[in-house]
Design an enzyme around this catalytic site. Sequence first.
Site, PDB file in Angstrom:
ATOM      1  N   ASP A 103      68.242  57.241  28.038  1.00 21.19           N
ATOM      2  CA  ASP A 103      68.217  58.037  29.265  1.00 21.19           C
ATOM      3  C   ASP A 103      67.695  57.226  30.449  1.00 21.19           C
ATOM      4  OD1 ASP A 103      68.068  60.046  31.146  1.00 21.19           O
ATOM      5  OD2 ASP A 103      66.410  61.108  30.188  1.00 21.19           O
ATOM      6  N   ASP A 286      72.431  58.572  35.809  1.00 23.77           N
ATOM      7  CA  ASP A 286      71.630  59.156  34.729  1.00 23.77           C
ATOM      8  C   ASP A 286      72.449  59.261  33.453  1.00 23.77           C
ATOM      9  OD1 ASP A 286      70.020  60.617  33.057  1.00 23.77           O
ATOM     10  OD2 ASP A 286      69.727  62.299  34.414  1.00 23.77           O
TER      11      ASP A 286
END
Length: 392
Positions: A103, A286
């Site tokens: 992430d 992201d």
Amino acid sequence: MKFSLISSCVALAVLVLSTEAAPNGKKVNIPLTKNKDYKPNAKNAIQKVLAKYHRHRSTSSSSNSTSTDGIGRVPVTDYYNDIEYFGQVKVGTPGVTLKLDFDTGSSDLWFASSLCTNCGYSQTKYNPNQSRTYAKDGRAWSISYGDGSSASGILGTDTVVLGGLTIQRQTIELARREASSFQNGPSDGLLGLGFNSITTVRGVKTPVDNLISQGLISNPVFGVYLGKESNGGGGEYIFGGYDSSKFKGSLTTIPVDNSNGWYGVTIRGASIGRSRVAGSFEAILDTGTSLLVLPNDVARSVASAYGARDNYDGTFSISCDTSRFQPLVFTIGSSTFEVPADSLVYEQNGYSCIAGFGYGDYDFAIFDDVFLKNNYVVFNPTVPQVQIATVA
């Protein structure tokens, strides 16, 4: 950050890097594999991303062998229709293999542990008592999200093997409790690739920090390729370089604003066909988000152009027939990058489809896996900058 039900996964063959992958440097690969059984939920995906960035706003003002060339290549699992990706990481001595959500929108390394009183039955749990290299830290950590989910536990340090590169004395976060959304997820935890300014416990070095400071990679970058289901799924993270066979043409270099701990870039505009649908806005790259989240006004302009209908929950309903759609094109730096028509549908429920884009109540966008599976990105945290090219 994304969590969902897990099933079987198929290993992805490790690919050979070109000489451009990391000039004069070391690199490691983390491949991605594929899982066809997970079912997407757009509403839940929107709720997760909204909660994730509200939290940051309020709290901030696999390769198992040892790498000999210093290149970390890590395969990742690709869930149903490219909804989620995770990679395998070894922690401890002897090492336990954990499935972690990679992430770039967060910076903590946390996972289920044997200390956890309510972690998911199917999750692999790290046991500090079984690792010869574990050391206590004594500090506590806790993460709470706007949707009510949370996780908490204690800090420690241990050896972490990332794509064959061995990080010594990496700070890890051992979960003692976690919310049901994590218990029922596909992974055992999360590996944050963002900047250390947004770690839950201040002053903690991220795995990327340690790869660089411990000299495990001499080229301080990581390349991200997220495979599309239509092309076999899978994908890989390469720490210390990138794979030029995965993209077309040359990389476009974009400066990054990391003042909030994220990989923030400026989007100069958006268009569909010959129609410009948005001017300049900011976006965060992201890898831990599964839906392209746009500022409210931009999302509504895009939805209008595609004839999509607002569901008033952050999502849009859209035609399931994407053959008549033109790609959504973003101008970033000196180049344009597309989200093609086949990526505009996120979820299908019978004759109805949910769009691969949604909206949030903030003035920046979240460029997620919908964008990233169509565009190769090289992240450089030291400059900071990213380099982007269209996937091959």
